[in-house]
Design an enzyme around this catalytic site. Structure first.
Site, PDB file in Angstrom:
ATOM      1  N   SER A 115       0.851  -1.190   0.000  1.00 40.66           N
ATOM      2  CA  SER A 115       0.000   0.000   0.000  1.00 40.66           C
ATOM      3  C   SER A 115       0.884   1.236   0.000  1.00 40.66           C
ATOM      4  O   SER A 115       2.116   1.143   0.033  1.00 40.66           O
ATOM      5  CB  SER A 115      -0.897   0.000   1.236  1.00 40.66           C
ATOM      6  OG  SER A 115      -0.117   0.362   2.362  1.00 40.66           O
ATOM      7  N   LYS A 116       0.234   2.379   0.016  1.00 43.35           N
ATOM      8  CA  LYS A 116       0.962   3.650  -0.039  1.00 43.35           C
ATOM      9  C   LYS A 116       1.993   3.782   1.070  1.00 43.35           C
ATOM     10  O   LYS A 116       2.974   4.505   0.931  1.00 43.35           O
ATOM     11  CB  LYS A 116      -0.022   4.817   0.049  1.00 43.35           C
ATOM     12  CG  LYS A 116      -0.833   4.979  -1.212  1.00 43.35           C
ATOM     13  CD  LYS A 116      -1.501   6.358  -1.233  1.00 43.35           C
ATOM     14  CE  LYS A 116      -2.604   6.429  -2.263  1.00 43.35           C
ATOM     15  NZ  LYS A 116      -3.925   6.059  -1.745  1.00 43.35           N
TER      16      LYS A 116
END
Ligand code: GLU
Ligand code: ZN
Length: 507
Positions: free
Chosen positions: A259-260
């Site tokens: 994820s980010k």
């Protein structure tokens, strides 16, 4: 039966690298098997975060960038067109009607309030939440309809739900995971058609996969848990479900879903940073698929087509190693034709303001000639000196910036380098000597330049290093860079003299 596969992205913005990997696997499998690869747009979820119209271009661009061109998609059309689900609503509505008439689906008139109350009660009782199948009983559904009709004074809205079998198990045949069985009674009566007439994912996917004769559904791991519902939609419609292939989850270095938090995950970011298509292709394929036992990591696209098989798909989560991708990209940069890399570097130099925009197509010939000589020929000379060290193309601005900047001492000079090397006792005689000797050179080559620098060390009776470093700093403003003689050669005689002179005047 020939292989038919599909990539079915939703336009949610620039695709996640995991989705792009899915696209690549589908493309590779179709190429390897001489099959058909179609791409359809799953745009039936109109919530603002799931429907980003520009996202459609991001999907298109990512596929074009990689050269994973579909045999059929919304760009070209094809035998199962349209490939945009929002343009196929009547087809899904017909399928839902058929299921209702066959007793395999039913209209649910439950209001939002009823569903909310139901959920709250389930939570209070600590039981798993899910639709209580209230309207599956036709009399209860009709009673609810009448009640709402009376209250609202118009035909109440309804959704269509799948009547999930209440016993037995659904077996999912997954090529990677093997057979997984799910108890049917634990599955919700999934909504197939929403009250606005749009299908949900399950109905639309089954209808389209069937219409296109899809043989293998290769898609992200996050869809595994809902796969039995999709299988049941196929079963209800009387169709054989395709084979499933769920490649492993992509995780960050900490083992958690990528994820980010781990870094960029949008494909467009990697394109913008200057990752080459062949590097991204290679890297993404190996993320969850293994080419075999040999310890090799660099594979061209044709080699991957040649070797690809579903058996090579791994089960354990695949770690997205940003450093490894960078390394791989560097390898591909060096494998590539320098001319291609130079051409790809120019936009970064323009964006950083290091070189001017190219003249307009209708500019005067002499303007174009000047641009070619002063900008392009110069770029062609300096960029190759840094290709050895480049890992992503966007680094070019840092690496060759000093060649293009208007260096005039001390602006643009690294202060540390200046303190260390420009205060030496022999700096003035050194620069004076070099300016004079360089100026006298009729041939400007790395060899003639080296002769001058060596002669300077001898003349001033100092160590070679005490000549090399100050000369580099005076000419480039920094202590690092490619070999000094090549650097000065690439800079050119005029620029070199100008820079050395500007230092000599001010030290
Ligand atoms: N539209 C789904 C997605 O955005 C595709 C799921 C599937 O491939 O079945 O990931
Ligand atoms: Zn209901």
């Amino acid at each position: 039966m020939s292989v038919r596969v599909r990539y079915a992205p939703s336009p949610t913005g620039s695709p996640h690298v995991g989705n792009v990997r899915t696209a690549i696997y589908n493309w590779l499998f179709a190429k390897k098997e001489g099959g058909h690869f179609l791409v359809r747009l799953e745009d039936t979820d109109r919530s603002p975060e799931r429907y980003v119209p520009e996202g459609i271009f991001d999907i298109e661009n990512s596929l074009r960038f990689l050269g994973a061109i579909p045999d059929a998609w919304w760009i070209t059309g094809g035998p199962d067109a349209p490939y945009v689900q929002s343009q196929r609503l009547p087809t899904y509505q017909e399928a839902a009607e058929r299921l209702i008439s066959e007793g395999k689906a039913y209209r649910c008139y439950c209001s939002k309030e009823r569903l909310d109350t139901m959920r709250a009660e389930q939570q209070a009782r600590g039981v798993p939440s899910g639709y209580d199948r209230h309207c599956r009983n036709t009399e209860r559904a009709e009673a609810l309809r009448q009640k709402r009709l009376a209250e609202e004074g118009k035909e109440p809205t309804s959704v269509v739900r799948l009547a999930m079998p209440l016993d037995g198990v659904t077996i999912l045949h997954d090529v990677v995971r093997g057979d997984i069985s799910y108890e049917n009674k634990l599955q919700d009566d999934q909504v197939l058609l929403k009250s606005d007439g749009f299908p949900t994912y399950f109905l639309a996917a089954a209808v389209d996969d069937h219409a296109s004769g899809i043989t293998h559904i290769i898609r992200g791991d996050d869809w595994l848990s809902s796969a039995p519902k999709l299988v049941q939609v196929f079963v209800a419609l009387g169709w054989e479900p395709p084979k499933f292939v769920h490649p492993p989850l992509i995780v960050g270095p900490d083992g958690k879903k990528l994820s980010k938090r781990h870094g960029a995950t949008q494909f467009s970011w990697f394109m913008e940073q200057g990752y080459l298509p062949e590097a991204l292709f290679n890297f993404l394929v190996l993320l969850g698929w293994s080419a075999g036992s040999e310890n090799r990591e660099l594979f061209s696209v044709p080699e991957l087509v040649e070797r690809f098989n579903l058996e090579g798909m791994t089960q354990h989560p695949a770690v997205f190693d940003y450093d490894k991708l960078k390394w791989m990209n560097g390898q591909y940069i060096r494998k590539s034709e320098p001319g291609r890399i130079i051409g790809m570097c120019l936009p970064y130099l323009r964006k950083a303001g290091l070189i001017p925009e190219a003249p307009a197509p209708d500019a005067k010939d002499e303007v174009k000639e000047t641009y070619r000589k002063e900008v392009l020929d110069y770029a062609r000379r300096v960029i190759p000196l840094e290709i050895e060290r480049m890992k992503v193309l966007s680094e070019v601005t840092e690496l060759v910036g000093f060649f293009f900047k208007d260096l005039s001492f001390p602006e643009g000079y690294d202060p540390k380098a200046v303190t260390k090397w420009m205060g030496m006792a022999h700096i003035k005689p050194l620069l004076t000597f070099e300016i004079e000797q360089f100026g006298a050179l009729t041939e400007w080559t790395p060899e003639t330049i080296e002769q001058v620098v060596r002669a300077a060390a001898e003349k001033l009776d100092v160590k070679f290093a005490e000549v090399i470093h100050p000369t580099r700093v005076a000419a480039t403003g920094q202590t690092v860079g490619p070999g000094l003689f090549e650097t000065l050669w690439a800079l050119g005689k005029e620029r070199t003299l100008k820079r050395l002179t500007s230092v000599l005047e001010k030290v």
